[in-house]
Design an enzyme around this catalytic site. Structure first.
Site, PDB file in Angstrom:
ATOM      1  N   GLY A  92       0.804  -1.213   0.000  1.00 55.68           N
ATOM      2  CA  GLY A  92       0.000   0.000   0.000  1.00 55.68           C
ATOM      3  C   GLY A  92       0.838   1.265   0.000  1.00 55.68           C
ATOM      4  O   GLY A  92       2.065   1.230   0.062  1.00 55.68           O
ATOM      5  N   ARG A  95       3.871   6.121   1.922  1.00 51.24           N
ATOM      6  CA  ARG A  95       4.286   7.529   2.039  1.00 51.24           C
ATOM      7  C   ARG A  95       3.672   8.372   0.918  1.00 51.24           C
ATOM      8  O   ARG A  95       4.236   9.379   0.502  1.00 51.24           O
ATOM      9  CB  ARG A  95       5.811   7.642   1.999  1.00 51.24           C
ATOM     10  CG  ARG A  95       6.445   7.084   0.743  1.00 51.24           C
ATOM     11  CD  ARG A  95       7.936   7.303   0.786  1.00 51.24           C
ATOM     12  NE  ARG A  95       8.577   6.804  -0.430  1.00 51.24           N
ATOM     13  CZ  ARG A  95       9.619   7.378  -1.006  1.00 51.24           C
ATOM     14  NH1 ARG A  95      10.118   8.479  -0.499  1.00 51.24           N
ATOM     15  NH2 ARG A  95      10.172   6.858  -2.077  1.00 51.24           N
ATOM     16  N   ASP A 127       8.793   6.563   8.125  1.00 48.88           N
ATOM     17  CA  ASP A 127       8.333   7.899   8.489  1.00 48.88           C
ATOM     18  C   ASP A 127       7.403   8.507   7.447  1.00 48.88           C
ATOM     19  O   ASP A 127       6.831   9.574   7.660  1.00 48.88           O
ATOM     20  CB  ASP A 127       9.515   8.835   8.752  1.00 48.88           C
ATOM     21  CG  ASP A 127      10.427   9.026   7.535  1.00 48.88           C
ATOM     22  OD1 ASP A 127      10.041   8.607   6.418  1.00 48.88           O
ATOM     23  OD2 ASP A 127      11.515   9.600   7.697  1.00 48.88           O
ATOM     24  N   ARG A 185      -1.973  -0.931  -9.674  1.00 49.28           N
ATOM     25  CA  ARG A 185      -0.816  -1.760  -9.999  1.00 49.28           C
ATOM     26  C   ARG A 185      -1.229  -3.226 -10.089  1.00 49.28           C
ATOM     27  O   ARG A 185      -2.314  -3.605  -9.640  1.00 49.28           O
ATOM     28  CB  ARG A 185       0.254  -1.596  -8.902  1.00 49.28           C
ATOM     29  CG  ARG A 185       0.609  -0.134  -8.622  1.00 49.28           C
ATOM     30  CD  ARG A 185       0.837   0.104  -7.126  1.00 49.28           C
ATOM     31  NE  ARG A 185       1.004   1.527  -6.805  1.00 49.28           N
ATOM     32  CZ  ARG A 185       2.159   2.172  -6.858  1.00 49.28           C
ATOM     33  NH1 ARG A 185       3.251   1.525  -7.191  1.00 49.28           N
ATOM     34  NH2 ARG A 185       2.217   3.445  -6.563  1.00 49.28           N
ATOM     35  N   ASP A 254       4.332  -4.532  -7.439  1.00 48.50           N
ATOM     36  CA  ASP A 254       3.701  -3.311  -6.931  1.00 48.50           C
ATOM     37  C   ASP A 254       4.208  -2.072  -7.660  1.00 48.50           C
ATOM     38  O   ASP A 254       3.700  -0.966  -7.424  1.00 48.50           O
ATOM     39  CB  ASP A 254       3.926  -3.169  -5.420  1.00 48.50           C
ATOM     40  CG  ASP A 254       5.396  -3.103  -5.054  1.00 48.50           C
ATOM     41  OD1 ASP A 254       6.114  -4.075  -5.335  1.00 48.50           O
ATOM     42  OD2 ASP A 254       5.838  -2.096  -4.479  1.00 48.50           O
ATOM     43  N   ASP A 264       7.149   4.688 -10.352  1.00 46.25           N
ATOM     44  CA  ASP A 264       8.037   4.392  -9.216  1.00 46.25           C
ATOM     45  C   ASP A 264       9.486   4.236  -9.656  1.00 46.25           C
ATOM     46  O   ASP A 264      10.017   3.139  -9.763  1.00 46.25           O
ATOM     47  CB  ASP A 264       7.548   3.154  -8.464  1.00 46.25           C
ATOM     48  CG  ASP A 264       6.301   3.452  -7.655  1.00 46.25           C
ATOM     49  OD1 ASP A 264       6.147   4.606  -7.234  1.00 46.25           O
ATOM     50  OD2 ASP A 264       5.484   2.550  -7.450  1.00 46.25           O
TER      51      ASP A 264
END
Length: 496
Positions: A92, A95, A127, A185, A254, A264
């Site tokens: 998933g 970020r 993060d 995706r 993904d 990506d």
């Protein structure tokens, strides 16, 4: 009567209408001091957005996630995926936040997504932030890919956040605003297939078909037609990658968009010296996603996609498997067809065919043996196609020039069979063989200037050059030069 001003971004969302299992709704985490690094005005207008409808300071707040515009429905998408061959059931958007969708000026639906906008339920302890370097890399490379005519996500904006992110060291934080035909995706389908959720698979397939391949909805077997459309799109995409020496670096399921766009970018890179086993990604220890392996890995990913669609193809499991297998197996032939077309154009052929495979492979073998720069070789062949005297400029690139001499005789013989004039051929070749690509050492140099000196000027200049890859002005000729041994980049890294 006062007419209200139109919304700055005319959102029109469809993915947000899908059930809760498809996404998690949440807003981006605010940042303390956002500032625009780059704002793509041309893409803005293409999306039907007036870049002057807000001030630069206000746009920085929007693209940092601090300000949610009317019509936006922020969400993190759920998906799974195979990462370097190992299945991970819950990935998933860890970020990234999908702000929503727009219908652009050509009537095409596009996603607008923030990347680096904070933690989501999919962050897996991370993060959720992005460092400035990876944001600049993706901005540069995605826009370069678009300029090269390769289906790709686009970069709408990059903002600095005013806060550091901790990786090996503290780095300036940044957020990329990414535009895609969609962010669905192969791994999105895997998410629901793994859970045995046939209803959700059907909803997802219908959503993808409506958005990208509407003709498949009218087919006798819509699920099979959807599989064929994605197989064909990926065959063409990877052939185009190969034609410019692009190495994605992390072709996990993904990271394969069912739209057929490059997505990506992470540790992506362009080859300098040609070698089919070239790898740059620091995390690709085994060379799974090496340059020459990309067609095989794309087919492997498509096999995983086909597995998810089996319940939608045929009510009989064996029949479904047979039909899907035949389609996945057709990838090789489809890829070769596109690859021959791509490489034939690069060699100046008005119409390439299977008989030209030997000619194409002969040049690549000679380039490998001669340790030849991929981009420079094909660019100089443009001049050689117009004037045989320019063969010498190509020959000089080879450490074993006799290999080029033997191949050039075959090439000349093939060109004599082609109806194009030498001038027309050279002009066509210059439209498919770029003068400039975002070479790895140049990308690293502009990132270093931004990180170490706080100077975005080199980034902006390189961006301008790679967005016009077919011609170079006199002042920009250095951007075509391969790296010196001291400048050579051997590894690239993910931005997570």
């Amino acid at each position: 009567m006062t007419i209200p001003a139109p919304d700055p971004i005319p959102f029109s969302n469809t993915y947000a209408r899908l059930p809760e299992a498809f996404h998690v709704r949440l807003n981006p985490d605010p940042v303390p001091d956002p500032s625009l690094i780059e704002f793509n005005h041309d893409l803005c207008r293409e999306l039907g957005i007036d870049p002057l409808s807000l001030t630069p300071e206000a746009w920085a707040q929007v693209f940092a996630g601090n300000r949610i515009l009317p019509g936006s429905e922020p969400l993190a998408m759920a998906y799974a995926g195979h990462q370097f061959g190992h299945f991970v059931p819950r990935l998933g958007d860890g970020r990234a936040i999908l702000l929503g969708e727009v219908v652009d000026v050509r009537g095409q639906r596009r996603d607008i997504q923030l990347k680096g906008s904070g933690r989501t339920p999919f962050s897996r302890g991370g993060d959720g932030r992005a460092a400035l370097g990876p944001v600049l890399r993706e901005y540069l490379v995605s826009e370069a890919m678009h300029a090269l005519g390769i289906p790709s996500t686009r970069a709408l904006a990059a903002v600095s956040t005013g806060e550091p992110v901790l990786r090996d060291t503290a780095l300036p934080g940044a957020i990329l605003t990414r535009v895609a035909a969609s962010h669905v995706r192969v791994g999105t389908f895997q998410h629901f297939a793994m859970r045995g959720d046939r209803a959700a698979l059907g909803q997802l397939a219908d959503h993808v078909a409506d958005r990208h391949y509407p003709w498949t909805r009218e087919a006798d077997r819509p699920g099979l037609a959807l599989l064929e459309a994605v197989v064909e799109a990926q065959a063409r995409l990877v052939a185009l990658w190969m034609g410019v020496g692009f190495i994605h670096g992390v072709m996990n399921t993904d990271n394969m968009a069912v739209s057929g766009q490059t997505i990506d970018f992470g540790p992506c890179a362009f080859m300098d010296v040609y070698h089919p086993d070239q790898v740059f990604s620091a995390i690709d220890i085994q060379g799974r996603y090496a340059y020459g392996n990309q067609p095989t890995m794309a087919q492997w990913n498509l096999a995983r996609f086909a597995e998810t669609l089996l319940p939608l193809i045929h009510s009989d499991e064996n029949q479904s498997l047979e039909l899907a297998t035949d389609l996945v197996n057709s990838f090789s032939e489809r890829f070769v067809r596109h690859w021959i077309d791509v490489m034939g154009l690069k060699l100046g052929l008005s119409a390439a065919d299977k008989g030209d495979i030997a000619l194409i492979q002969g040049l690549l073998r000679a380039m490998e043996q001669g340790q030849v720069d991929f981009t420079l070789c094909f660019r100089r062949l443009c001049d050689a196609a117009e004037d045989e005297a320019e063969d010498e400029s190509v020959r000089q690139l080879f450490t074993q020039p006799e290999a080029f001499d033997a191949w050039a005789m075959q090439w000349r013989s093939r060109l004599r069979q082609d109806p194009l004039s030498s001038g027309e051929r050279a002009a066509r070749m210059r439209r498919v063989n770029p003068a400039c690509i975002p070479r790895n050492h140049r990308v690293e140099q502009v990132i270093a200037a931004a990180l170490e000196a706080g100077d975005p000027g080199p980034f902006r200049r390189l961006l301008g050059v790679v967005c016009n890859p077919w011609t170079l002005g006199e002042a920009d000729q250095a951007y075509a030069r391969p790296p010196t041994p001291a400048e050579r980049v051997y590894q690239t890294f993910c931005g997570t």
